[in-house]
Motif scaffolding. Structure first.
Motif, PDB file in Angstrom:
ATOM      1  N   MET A   1      42.752  35.825  80.393  1.00  0.00           N
ATOM      2  CA  MET A   1      42.511  34.432  80.762  1.00  0.00           C
ATOM      3  C   MET A   1      42.990  34.144  82.183  1.00  0.00           C
ATOM      4  N   LYS A   2      44.177  34.625  82.540  1.00  0.00           N
ATOM      5  CA  LYS A   2      44.721  34.381  83.879  1.00  0.00           C
ATOM      6  C   LYS A   2      43.869  35.044  84.949  1.00  0.00           C
ATOM      7  N   SER A   3      43.481  36.282  84.720  1.00  0.00           N
ATOM      8  CA  SER A   3      42.704  37.009  85.708  1.00  0.00           C
ATOM      9  C   SER A   3      41.293  36.437  85.840  1.00  0.00           C
ATOM     10  N   MET A   4      40.740  36.002  84.728  1.00  0.00           N
ATOM     11  CA  MET A   4      39.413  35.389  84.756  1.00  0.00           C
ATOM     12  C   MET A   4      39.428  34.120  85.607  1.00  0.00           C
ATOM     13  N   GLN A   5      40.443  33.287  85.406  1.00  0.00           N
ATOM     14  CA  GLN A   5      40.553  32.054  86.190  1.00  0.00           C
ATOM     15  C   GLN A   5      40.742  32.369  87.669  1.00  0.00           C
ATOM     16  N   TRP A   6      41.521  33.398  87.953  1.00  0.00           N
ATOM     17  CA  TRP A   6      41.733  33.829  89.345  1.00  0.00           C
ATOM     18  C   TRP A   6      40.415  34.275  89.971  1.00  0.00           C
ATOM     19  N   MET A   7      39.669  35.111  89.289  1.00  0.00           N
ATOM     20  CA  MET A   7      38.397  35.602  89.811  1.00  0.00           C
ATOM     21  C   MET A   7      37.404  34.462  90.021  1.00  0.00           C
ATOM     22  N   GLU A   8      37.319  33.555  89.047  1.00  0.00           N
ATOM     23  CA  GLU A   8      36.362  32.452  89.135  1.00  0.00           C
ATOM     24  C   GLU A   8      36.721  31.480  90.256  1.00  0.00           C
ATOM     25  N   SER A   9      37.994  31.414  90.643  1.00  0.00           N
ATOM     26  CA  SER A   9      38.414  30.469  91.685  1.00  0.00           C
ATOM     27  C   SER A   9      37.777  30.778  93.040  1.00  0.00           C
ATOM     28  N   PHE A  10      37.302  32.007  93.230  1.00  0.00           N
ATOM     29  CA  PHE A  10      36.673  32.373  94.509  1.00  0.00           C
ATOM     30  C   PHE A  10      35.185  32.020  94.539  1.00  0.00           C
ATOM     31  N   GLN A  11      34.636  31.629  93.396  1.00  0.00           N
ATOM     32  CA  GLN A  11      33.265  31.082  93.304  1.00  0.00           C
ATOM     33  C   GLN A  11      32.229  31.983  93.980  1.00  0.00           C
ATOM     34  N   MET A  12      32.263  33.245  93.656  1.00  0.00           N
ATOM     35  CA  MET A  12      31.311  34.196  94.235  1.00  0.00           C
ATOM     36  C   MET A  12      30.016  34.308  93.453  1.00  0.00           C
ATOM     37  N   LEU A  13      30.018  33.863  92.192  1.00  0.00           N
ATOM     38  CA  LEU A  13      28.867  34.065  91.326  1.00  0.00           C
ATOM     39  C   LEU A  13      28.269  32.734  90.876  1.00  0.00           C
TER      40      LEU A  13
ATOM     41  N   LEU B   1      41.932  48.728  77.183  1.00  0.00           N
ATOM     42  CA  LEU B   1      41.728  49.943  76.391  1.00  0.00           C
ATOM     43  C   LEU B   1      42.157  51.195  77.149  1.00  0.00           C
ATOM     44  N   SER B   2      42.090  51.143  78.475  1.00  0.00           N
ATOM     45  CA  SER B   2      42.359  52.330  79.292  1.00  0.00           C
ATOM     46  C   SER B   2      43.795  52.419  79.782  1.00  0.00           C
ATOM     47  N   TYR B   3      44.506  51.290  79.777  1.00  0.00           N
ATOM     48  CA  TYR B   3      45.909  51.248  80.215  1.00  0.00           C
ATOM     49  C   TYR B   3      46.731  50.580  79.108  1.00  0.00           C
ATOM     50  N   PRO B   4      46.841  51.215  77.952  1.00  0.00           N
ATOM     51  CA  PRO B   4      47.412  50.542  76.781  1.00  0.00           C
ATOM     52  C   PRO B   4      48.928  50.332  76.817  1.00  0.00           C
ATOM     53  N   THR B   5      49.639  51.028  77.712  1.00  0.00           N
ATOM     54  CA  THR B   5      51.103  50.983  77.652  1.00  0.00           C
ATOM     55  C   THR B   5      51.768  50.356  78.874  1.00  0.00           C
ATOM     56  N   ILE B   6      51.019  49.918  79.872  1.00  0.00           N
ATOM     57  CA  ILE B   6      51.644  49.381  81.079  1.00  0.00           C
ATOM     58  C   ILE B   6      52.161  47.959  80.836  1.00  0.00           C
ATOM     59  N   SER B   7      53.083  47.515  81.708  1.00  0.00           N
ATOM     60  CA  SER B   7      53.743  46.222  81.551  1.00  0.00           C
ATOM     61  C   SER B   7      52.790  45.055  81.806  1.00  0.00           C
ATOM     62  N   ARG B   8      53.260  43.852  81.502  1.00  0.00           N
ATOM     63  CA  ARG B   8      52.444  42.654  81.681  1.00  0.00           C
ATOM     64  C   ARG B   8      52.008  42.478  83.146  1.00  0.00           C
ATOM     65  N   GLU B   9      52.970  42.565  84.081  1.00  0.00           N
ATOM     66  CA  GLU B   9      52.637  42.380  85.495  1.00  0.00           C
ATOM     67  C   GLU B   9      51.721  43.487  85.990  1.00  0.00           C
ATOM     68  N   HIS B  10      51.992  44.704  85.593  1.00  0.00           N
ATOM     69  CA  HIS B  10      51.176  45.857  85.966  1.00  0.00           C
ATOM     70  C   HIS B  10      49.753  45.696  85.435  1.00  0.00           C
ATOM     71  N   HIS B  11      49.647  45.285  84.188  1.00  0.00           N
ATOM     72  CA  HIS B  11      48.342  45.083  83.546  1.00  0.00           C
ATOM     73  C   HIS B  11      47.543  43.999  84.263  1.00  0.00           C
ATOM     74  N   ARG B  12      48.195  42.909  84.637  1.00  0.00           N
ATOM     75  CA  ARG B  12      47.495  41.825  85.326  1.00  0.00           C
ATOM     76  C   ARG B  12      46.923  42.323  86.658  1.00  0.00           C
ATOM     77  N   LEU B  13      47.697  43.095  87.410  1.00  0.00           N
ATOM     78  CA  LEU B  13      47.195  43.656  88.665  1.00  0.00           C
ATOM     79  C   LEU B  13      45.996  44.565  88.417  1.00  0.00           C
TER      80      LEU B  13
ATOM     81  N   SER C   1      48.127  41.908  98.587  1.00  0.00           N
ATOM     82  CA  SER C   1      49.493  41.479  98.897  1.00  0.00           C
ATOM     83  C   SER C   1      50.389  41.609  97.668  1.00  0.00           C
ATOM     84  N   ARG C   2      49.870  41.263  96.500  1.00  0.00           N
ATOM     85  CA  ARG C   2      50.654  41.384  95.274  1.00  0.00           C
ATOM     86  C   ARG C   2      50.865  42.854  94.890  1.00  0.00           C
ATOM     87  N   PHE C   3      49.863  43.696  95.148  1.00  0.00           N
ATOM     88  CA  PHE C   3      50.034  45.123  94.892  1.00  0.00           C
ATOM     89  C   PHE C   3      51.171  45.696  95.743  1.00  0.00           C
ATOM     90  N   LEU C   4      51.226  45.327  97.002  1.00  0.00           N
ATOM     91  CA  LEU C   4      52.246  45.865  97.897  1.00  0.00           C
ATOM     92  C   LEU C   4      53.651  45.457  97.469  1.00  0.00           C
TER      93      LEU C   4
END
Length: 367
Positions: free
Chosen positions: A33-45, A64-76, A133-136
Motif C-alpha cells: 500500500m505504501k509503495s503503491m501510493q508512492w508510485m502513483e504520486s508521480f502520476q506517470m500513468l 515472493l522473491s525476498y521472503p525474509t528481508i526486513s520491513r525497510e529493506h522490503h519497502r525499498l 537517496s533512500r537506498f544510499l
C-alpha cells in the motif's frame, strides 16, 4: 484468416528437479500500500494504464522473491521494482534517441542524486532521486557501489535494447543473446538487493566459482522470464529481444521447438548451478554468511518469479491457474512487421505456392 496455434510450456522447475519452495514476506500487505501510493504520486500513468499496471502485481513478485528481508529493506525493494517496470514500459515505446535522453538523466541521478534535474526532465528522474537517496542511506557502502554499478549497466542496456528495436536488430546467436540478457534483465541489480546490508568484497564475488554461480543464476532467471513472457511480448510486437526468438533464428525452428530447447537450456543451467554450489570457496564466517545470502537469493528469486508469473496477470492474464496445470498456451498473433516465427512463416511460404516471393524470416539480421 488467422489460425490459432497452441503450444506447451516446459515445466522448468520439474525438469530441473528444483528443490526450493516459495514463501511470502510478512510485510507484503503494509508495504504494498505504501509503495503503491508512492508510485502513483508521480502520476506517470493514465487511469487505464495504471489499472493494467496494478493487475501485474509487482509487489507480489518482490514479496515472493525476498521472503525474509526486513520491513525497510522490503519497502525499498518494492519501490525499485516499480521503477524497473516503469522504465521498461516507457522505453518499450520510445525511440532510440528518447531512450538515450532518459537514460542520461537516470545515470546522472545514480551518480549524484543531489544535483538538480534539467528543466523538462521526465518525471521518472524525480522518482529516481527520491528512491536512490533512500537506498544510499540504507546500504553499506560496498553494496551501494555494486548496486549503482549494476543499475548503470542496466540503464545503458535498456537504451541499447530500444535502439535495437528501432533498427530491427534481432539476435541470431543464443550464446550471444544470453550474455546480453544478463545486463538487460536487471537481474544483477535484483541479486544485489539480497546483500544490501552486508559487506561482500569484490575479490570474493570475482572468485571463479562464485562468478560461474552468478552467471548460472543470471541465466536461469533470464531463461525463465523469457519463456513465460514470450507470448505477452509476441502480442505486443516486442519479442525480438527474447530467448525464444533467438533460438528460432539460430536453429530455424518454430515456437514449440524453441520452447523445448529453452527448457533444456534451463535444465543444464540449473544443474551447473547445483554443481558449482558444492564448490563455493570457504572464508571467514561473516563472508560465508554474506555469500550465502547471495547464492540463496538466486534460488529465492527464481522460485518467487515462477510463482508470481502464474498468480499475477502480467503474462497470462486471468488464465494463470489453468496454464499452471495444463501448461497449454494459445499463441498471440505477431503484429505486422514483427514476424519472427520461423515455422509460421515457412508454412505461409509453402501455402503461397511456387509463385510466392516470401523472404525467409530466418535469414541473418546483423550486417
Amino acid at each position: 484468416m488467422s489460425t490459432t496455434i497452441t503450444v506447451t510450456l516446459p515445466d522448468l522447475l520439474a525438469i530441473s528437479n528444483w528443490p526450493y519452495e516459495c514463501t511470502i514476506n510478512p510485510h507484503h500487505r503494509s508495504n504494498t500500500m505504501k509503495s503503491m501510493q508512492w508510485m502513483e504520486s508521480f502520476q506517470m500513468l493514465t487511469p487505464k494504464d495504471l489499472a493494467a499496471f496494478h493487475r501485474c502485481d509487482f509487489p507480489l513478485l518482490v514479496s515472493l522473491s525476498y521472503p525474509t528481508i526486513s520491513r525497510e529493506h522490503h519497502r525499498l525493494a518494492v519501490d525499485l521494482f516499480y521503477w524497473f517496470f516503469l522504465f521498461d514500459e516507457i522505453t518499450d515505446v520510445q525511440s532510440g534517441d528518447a531512450a538515450r535522453e532518459l537514460a542520461n538523466v537516470l545515470l546522472g541521478v545514480l551518480r549524484d542524486p543531489s544535483q538538480p534535474l534539467p528543466v523538462g526532465t521526465h518525471v521518472l528522474g524525480e522518482m529516481t532521486i527520491d528512491m536512490w537517496s533512500r537506498f544510499l542511506e540504507f546500504c553499506v557502502p560496498s553494496s551501494a557501489a555494486r548496486l549503482q554499478r549494476d543499475l548503470e549497466e542496466y540503464v545503458e542496456s535498456v537504451f541499447l535494447e530500444a535502439r535495437d528495436r528501432e533498427i530491427g536488430y534481432i539476435h541470431t546467436s543464443v550464446k550471444e543473446y544470453l550474455i546480453h540478457r544478463r545486463c538487460t534483465s536487471g537481474s544483477k541489480a535484483v541479486l544485489d538487493l539480497y546483500t544490501l546490508t552486508v559487506d561482500l568484497p569484490e575479490d570474493v564475488m570475482s572468485h571463479p566459482v562464485v562468478r560461474r554461480l552468478t552467471d548460472n543464476g543470471l541465466d536461469f532467471i533470464g531463461i525463465q522470464n523469457d519463456v513465460y513472457s514470450y507470448n505477452y511480448e509476441r502480442g505486443q510486437g516486442i519479442h525480438a529481444h527474447n530467448l525464444v526468438t533467438a533460438v528460432m533464428k539460430e536453429n530455424v525452428v518454430g515456437v514449440q521447438d524453441a520452447l523445448d530447447h529453452c527448457g533444456e537450456l534451463f535444465r543444464q543451467t540449473a544443474q551447473s548451478f547445483f554443481d558449482n554450489l558444492q564448490n563455493v570457496p570457504s572464508s571467514s564466517p561473516d563472508i560465508q554468511q554474506a555469500l550465502l545470502l547471495h547464492t540463496d537469493g538466486m534460488t529465492q528469486f527464481l522460485t518467487g518469479m515462477t510463482e508470481w508469473s502464474y498468480r499475477s496477470q502480467r503474462y497470462f492474464g486471468n488464465k494463470g491457474d489453468t496454464i499452471r496445470v495444463t501448461r497449454r498456451l494459445e499463441l498471440s498473433n505477431e503484429p505486422s512487421g514483427r514476424q519472427y516465427d520461423c515455422q509460421l512463416q515457412a508454412n505461409k511460404k509453402l501455402h503461397a505456392g511456387a509463385g510466392g516471393s516470401t523472404t525467409s524470416c530466418c535469414s541473418k539480421e546483423r550486417d
